[in-house]
Design a protein around this motif. Sequence first.
Motif, short mmCIF file in Angstrom:
data_model
loop_
_atom_site.label_atom_id
_atom_site.label_comp_id
_atom_site.label_asym_id
_atom_site.label_seq_id
_atom_site.Cartn_x
_atom_site.Cartn_y
_atom_site.Cartn_z
N ILE A 27 32.11 14.98 4.78
CA ILE A 27 30.77 14.96 4.20
C ILE A 27 30.13 16.34 4.30
N LEU A 28 30.38 17.03 5.38
CA LEU A 28 29.87 18.39 5.55
C LEU A 28 30.42 19.31 4.45
N TYR A 29 31.70 19.18 4.14
CA TYR A 29 32.28 19.98 3.05
C TYR A 29 31.58 19.66 1.73
N PHE A 30 31.32 18.38 1.52
CA PHE A 30 30.65 17.96 0.29
C PHE A 30 29.28 18.62 0.13
N VAL A 31 28.52 18.73 1.21
CA VAL A 31 27.16 19.29 1.11
C VAL A 31 27.14 20.81 1.23
N THR A 32 28.22 21.41 1.70
CA THR A 32 28.25 22.86 1.87
C THR A 32 28.31 23.54 0.51
N VAL A 87 35.44 9.90 13.41
CA VAL A 87 34.04 10.27 13.18
C VAL A 87 33.95 11.76 12.83
N ILE A 88 34.71 12.57 13.53
CA ILE A 88 34.69 14.02 13.26
C ILE A 88 35.26 14.31 11.87
N LEU A 89 36.34 13.63 11.49
CA LEU A 89 36.90 13.84 10.15
C LEU A 89 35.94 13.39 9.05
N ARG A 113 43.26 22.84 6.01
CA ARG A 113 42.69 24.05 6.59
C ARG A 113 41.16 24.05 6.50
N MET A 114 40.65 23.58 5.37
CA MET A 114 39.18 23.53 5.18
C MET A 114 38.56 22.57 6.20
N ILE A 115 39.20 21.43 6.40
CA ILE A 115 38.69 20.45 7.36
C ILE A 115 38.75 21.03 8.78
N LEU A 116 39.84 21.68 9.11
CA LEU A 116 39.97 22.27 10.45
C LEU A 116 38.90 23.34 10.69
N LYS A 117 38.56 24.07 9.66
CA LYS A 117 37.50 25.08 9.77
C LYS A 117 36.15 24.44 10.10
N LEU A 118 35.92 23.28 9.54
CA LEU A 118 34.64 22.59 9.72
C LEU A 118 34.60 21.72 10.97
N LYS A 119 35.74 21.53 11.60
CA LYS A 119 35.83 20.60 12.73
C LYS A 119 34.84 20.91 13.85
N PRO A 120 34.69 22.17 14.32
CA PRO A 120 33.72 22.43 15.40
C PRO A 120 32.28 22.06 15.01
N GLN A 121 31.91 22.41 13.79
CA GLN A 121 30.56 22.08 13.32
C GLN A 121 30.40 20.57 13.16
N ALA A 122 31.43 19.91 12.66
CA ALA A 122 31.40 18.46 12.49
C ALA A 122 31.28 17.76 13.84
N GLU A 123 31.99 18.28 14.83
CA GLU A 123 31.92 17.69 16.17
C GLU A 123 30.50 17.81 16.73
N GLU A 124 29.91 18.97 16.54
CA GLU A 124 28.53 19.18 17.03
C GLU A 124 27.55 18.24 16.33
N ILE A 125 27.70 18.11 15.02
CA ILE A 125 26.81 17.24 14.26
C ILE A 125 26.98 15.79 14.69
N SER A 126 28.22 15.37 14.87
CA SER A 126 28.46 13.96 15.21
C SER A 126 27.98 13.59 16.60
N ALA A 133 30.38 4.49 6.16
CA ALA A 133 31.05 4.42 7.46
C ALA A 133 30.31 5.26 8.50
N LEU A 134 29.95 6.49 8.13
CA LEU A 134 29.23 7.35 9.07
C LEU A 134 27.85 6.78 9.38
N LYS A 135 27.21 6.26 8.37
CA LYS A 135 25.89 5.66 8.56
C LYS A 135 25.97 4.45 9.50
#
Length: 126
Positions: A78-83, A71-73, A4-17, A54-56
Motif C-alpha cells: 500500500i505504501l508503494y501505491f501511495v508513493t 502485515v509488513i508486506l 526489490r521495491m518491496i524490500l526497499k520499503l520494508k523498514p518504513q512499512a515496519e515503522e508504519i505498521s 485486510a490492513l484496515k
Amino acid sequence: MVKRMILKLKPQAEEISQNKAKTDKLLKKAKSKRRKSKFPLQSGVENFTLLFHALKSWRSGEYPHFPKKSVILITAGILYFVTPIDLIPDFLFGIGLLDDAAVLAFVVNEISKDLAEYKEWKDNKI
C-alpha cells in the motif's frame, strides 16, 4: 524487480505498521488515491481492495491473526501505491498504474495463505 521495491520499503512499512496513527494516515492516503486512480486491470482493483481491507481489519483489531511479516508486506504494498515515485509514473495514461498493480499482485501472492484465511473469516462474518 518488484521484490526489490518491496524490500526497499520494508523498514518504513515496519515503522508504519507499529504505529496506529501512521497506519491510519497511510490508509487515508491510499483511499484518497484509489478514488482518483483508474487501474488498467480489474485484478489491480481487486488486489488493492483486498489488501486495503485486510490492513484496515488488522489495524482496528477486528482481525488480529495476520503474522507480522504479512502485515509488513501489506503495508509495503500500500505504501508503494501511495508513493509518488514509481517505476512507471502514475500520470502516464493507461499504463501508469501497471507497476502499482504488479506490486500489489506480488504481495497478494506472497501472503496468499494468510489472505485466504482472512477472506474466509470475512465471508463468514457477514
